[in-house]
Design an enzyme around this catalytic site. Structure first.
Site, PDB file in Angstrom:
ATOM      1  N   ASN A 117      15.837  28.212  39.482  1.00  0.00           N
ATOM      2  CA  ASN A 117      15.806  29.682  39.388  1.00  0.00           C
ATOM      3  C   ASN A 117      14.411  30.184  39.824  1.00  0.00           C
ATOM      4  O   ASN A 117      13.535  29.374  40.121  1.00  0.00           O
ATOM      5  CB  ASN A 117      16.135  30.077  37.944  1.00  0.00           C
ATOM      6  N   CYS A 121      11.601  31.277  38.440  1.00  0.00           N
ATOM      7  CA  CYS A 121      10.307  30.816  37.884  1.00  0.00           C
ATOM      8  C   CYS A 121      10.219  29.309  37.729  1.00  0.00           C
ATOM      9  O   CYS A 121       9.234  28.765  37.211  1.00  0.00           O
ATOM     10  CB  CYS A 121      10.057  31.521  36.559  1.00  0.00           C
ATOM     11  N   GLU A 127      11.838  27.074  35.917  1.00  0.00           N
ATOM     12  CA  GLU A 127      12.107  26.335  34.677  1.00  0.00           C
ATOM     13  C   GLU A 127      13.548  25.874  34.562  1.00  0.00           C
ATOM     14  O   GLU A 127      13.901  25.141  33.650  1.00  0.00           O
ATOM     15  CB  GLU A 127      11.739  27.186  33.451  1.00  0.00           C
TER      16      GLU A 127
HETATM   17  O1  CDP Z   1      11.009  37.612  29.196  1.00  0.00           O
HETATM   18  P1  CDP Z   1      12.239  37.713  30.027  1.00  0.00           P
HETATM   19  O2  CDP Z   1      13.496  37.323  29.319  1.00  0.00           O
HETATM   20  O3  CDP Z   1      12.373  39.079  30.643  1.00  0.00           O
HETATM   21  O4  CDP Z   1      12.121  36.754  31.309  1.00  0.00           O
HETATM   22  P2  CDP Z   1      11.205  35.468  31.640  1.00  0.00           P
HETATM   23  O5  CDP Z   1      11.310  34.472  30.529  1.00  0.00           O
HETATM   24  O6  CDP Z   1       9.844  35.902  32.020  1.00  0.00           O
HETATM   25  O7  CDP Z   1      11.917  34.893  32.918  1.00  0.00           O
HETATM   26  C1  CDP Z   1      13.106  34.109  32.800  1.00  0.00           C
HETATM   27  C2  CDP Z   1      13.875  34.158  34.067  1.00  0.00           C
HETATM   28  O8  CDP Z   1      14.415  35.475  34.255  1.00  0.00           O
HETATM   29  C3  CDP Z   1      13.096  33.924  35.339  1.00  0.00           C
HETATM   30  O9  CDP Z   1      12.861  32.592  35.614  1.00  0.00           O
HETATM   31  C4  CDP Z   1      14.020  34.541  36.353  1.00  0.00           C
HETATM   32  O10 CDP Z   1      15.118  33.684  36.590  1.00  0.00           O
HETATM   33  C5  CDP Z   1      14.489  35.774  35.629  1.00  0.00           C
HETATM   34  N1  CDP Z   1      13.640  36.963  35.941  1.00  0.00           N
HETATM   35  C6  CDP Z   1      13.937  37.750  37.047  1.00  0.00           C
HETATM   36  O11 CDP Z   1      14.870  37.448  37.760  1.00  0.00           O
HETATM   37  N2  CDP Z   1      13.178  38.849  37.346  1.00  0.00           N
HETATM   38  C7  CDP Z   1      12.127  39.200  36.611  1.00  0.00           C
HETATM   39  N3  CDP Z   1      11.404  40.269  36.930  1.00  0.00           N
HETATM   40  C8  CDP Z   1      11.788  38.412  35.487  1.00  0.00           C
HETATM   41  C9  CDP Z   1      12.566  37.295  35.174  1.00  0.00           C
END
Ligand code: CDP
Length: 568
Positions: free
Chosen positions: A271, A273, A275
């Protein structure tokens, strides 16, 4: 004006009001955070009905761990639960096959995912290289990088209408003929909706260690186009990363050694980021336990942690059943493997509460103990669910089947960046150390000043709090050189750039050891870092068995949305 009963920071309130709380047609916020948490808990607990369980009983349990900010699911779950198109997953991977029809079908699917707040990874390696033949038209192919640019432009337009900026990950194998163009792209072009990563193979690393050549292969016919010195390409990767923070590196053979469902397919992408390695058309729903909430009387309350991990794991499994999938192929794949990713946030806070410096031996030991515990308890829960609800449909032939362990989910643990949910929970993000102890952050029109709350507490209790101290801290951002602060406190509050790259990697490795999927971590480096240092970091990451690595040198150029705070 909404009336807050729970305590949130001003920054959290702003994030909630802009992106999370429901609004009416006039754009006015019409729910409180408590109502939002109830909306999420009630919606997800509906899945319990499918298994003849009592939804309201489980809704209460879910609400309790969420509203206490001990557990939060990924952003799409908070934003979309209860809406007509309740898409709850943050992570997706889509295939990119070598035909115009397939490429634009994927672009359409990606648009729908982006619109729902999810992020998508794409491996462009199946596309024939630039300059290759196109039989149907007699023309020449424009290559993977040109299609990535189209995806980037399309994302620009789509995200304008969405609740948040979904992110993309663009990936190319190191043995694709266009690899050098790909590796260099961020030095010359913005591509602001893409993080990029190179898929590195064991064969490439062997060639690098032997200072040998390796073949570039045309994916259209499997022919070797030419051979390059591994070191030449590796140096280009290092150069670009040093200059722009991109590309990251993904160790694909390591990932596939842990692929729980090799009979369903090989993993070729993660994905955005990094992980979450996923099969083409697979998705994953993430959630994070806030470790800052478990320190009681100088140690971790493992009993409460066990209680919460079990409920959180069940929440994530339920979430799959009530998700509205924007793409049917994804629904089939996600419901086939039922991957979920429970992880942690607030790790740096937790260590400070325990009085352990982030880079102390005890911190690394505790990282393993905590993550091992979380993984075991969440696997136990998945096994209990398997007994009641059945194993995941693709179980037969999986690694779990070979081990004789019944599982409801092909994976249960992932460590996410928690960029936004950590703001809502007011804790440090993921497993990262503090970046700065005092800093300013702009969210839309409002500027927030953040000063580490634990540091203020220590300063007041230990008598070094003063107006002058706060002003010095505001200027420097760290405790280095501030005379009034005791040495012990300086060690406890070391920031990302004061921790060595090797220690960053060590922390990532400790968590990776007990994580089914991968670990989001940025190896933050001071601006003065030399290129050789970046090279060493990549090699160490490979040798330590990490699944991937992201390096960011302070002050280096970046147009990448996920490295700047306004991404969330
Ligand atoms: O904190 P939050 O649940 O918003 O997201 P995160 O843990 O920072 O990011 C988890 C995943 O959400 C990322 O690896 C992406 O797959 C997705 N993501 C995204 O598509 N767009 C963003 N602006 C932030 C996160």
């Amino acid at each position: 004006m909404i009336h807050y009963i729970m305590v949130f920071t001003d920054r959290a309130k702003t994030v909630l009001e802009i992106r999370y709380l429901l609004k009416n047609e006039k754009g006015e916020v019409i729910e409180t955070p408590e109502q939002m948490f109830h909306r999420v808990a009630n919606y997800v607990a509906q899945a319990e009905e499918l298994y003849q369980e009592n939804p309201s009983e489980w809704a209460e349990k879910f609400y309790e761990i969420i509203s206490s900010l001990r557990f939060l699911p990924n952003s799409p779950a908070l934003m979309n639960a209860g809406k007509p198109k309740a898409q709850l997953a943050a992570c997706f991977v889509l295939p990119v096959e070598d035909s115009i029809e397939a490429i634009f079908k994927t672009l359409k699917d990606a648009a729908l995912i982006l619109q729902s707040g999810g992020g998508t990874g794409f491996n462009f390696s199946h596309l024939r290289p630039k300059g290759d033949v196109v039989r149907s038209t007699g023309g020449i192919a424009s290559g993977p990088v040109s299609f990535m640019k189209i995806f980037d432009k399309a994302s620009d337009i789509i995200k304008q209408g969405g609740a948040r900026r979904g992110a993309n990950m663009g990936i190319l194998r190191v043995d694709h003929p266009d690899i050098l163009e790909f590796v260099r792209i961020k030095r010359f072009e913005n591509l602001s909706n893409f993080n990029i990563s190179v898929v590195v193979t064991d064969a490439f690393m062997d060639a690098l260690f032997k200072d040998d050549y390796y073949p570039l292969i045309n994916p259209r016919n499997g022919e070797v186009v030419k051979k390059l010195k591994a070191k030449e390409v590796f140096d280009e990767i290092v150069e670009s990363t040093w200059e722009t923070g991109d590309p990251g590196v993904i160790f694909i053979d390591t990932i596939n050694r842990y692929n729980p469902t090799p009979h369903i397919g090989q993993i070729e992408s993660t994905n955005p980021c990094g992980e979450q390695p996923l099969l083409p058309y697979e998705a994953c729903i993430l959630g994070s336990i806030n470790l800052s909430k478990y320190v009681k009387g100088g140690s971790i309350d493992f009993q409460m942690l066990e209680h919460d991990v079990k409920i959180a794991t069940r929440f994530l499994d339920d979430a799959i059943d009530v998700t509205h999938y924007p793409v049917p192929e994804v629904e089939k794949m996600h419901k086939g493997n039922r991957k979920i990713g429970l992880g942690v946030m607030g790790w740096a806070d937790c260590l400070v509460e325990l009085g352990i410096p982030y880079n102390h031996k005890k911190a690394f030991q505790l990282a393993e103990t905590v993550m091992k515990f979380i993984k075991e308890k969440s696997h136990e829960t998945s096994q209990e669910l398997a007994r009641k609800r059945g194993v995941f449909p693709n179980f037969k032939g999986s690694l779990w089947d070979k081990r004789g362990t019944m599982m409801r989910n092909a994976t249960t643990t992932t460590i996410a960046p928690t960029g936004t949910i950590s703001i809502i929970a007011d804790c440090s993000s993921g497993i990262e150390p503090y970046f700065l102890l005092a800093y300013k952050q702009r969210i839309l029109d409002t500027e927030f000043e953040i000063i580490n709350k634990y540091l203020i507490d220590f300063a007041q209790k230990q008598g070094f709090y003063s107006e002058e101290f706060i002003n010095e801290l505001r200027q420097k951002g760290t405790l280095r050189g501030i005379k009034s602060v005791p040495l012990k406190i300086k060690k406890l509050f070391k920031t990302a750039l004061e921790i060595t790259p090797m220690q960053h990697i060590e922390m990532q490795a400790c968590f990776q050891k007990y994580t089914d999927n991968a670990v989001s971590k940025t190896i933050n480096l001071p601006q003065r870092t030399k290129k050789q240092e970046v090279a060493k970091i990549f090699i160490l990451a490979y040798k330590k068995g990490l699944k991937g690595i992201t390096v960011f040198r302070y002050g280096s150029k970046t147009g990448t949305l996920l490295k700047v705070s306004d991404a969330h």
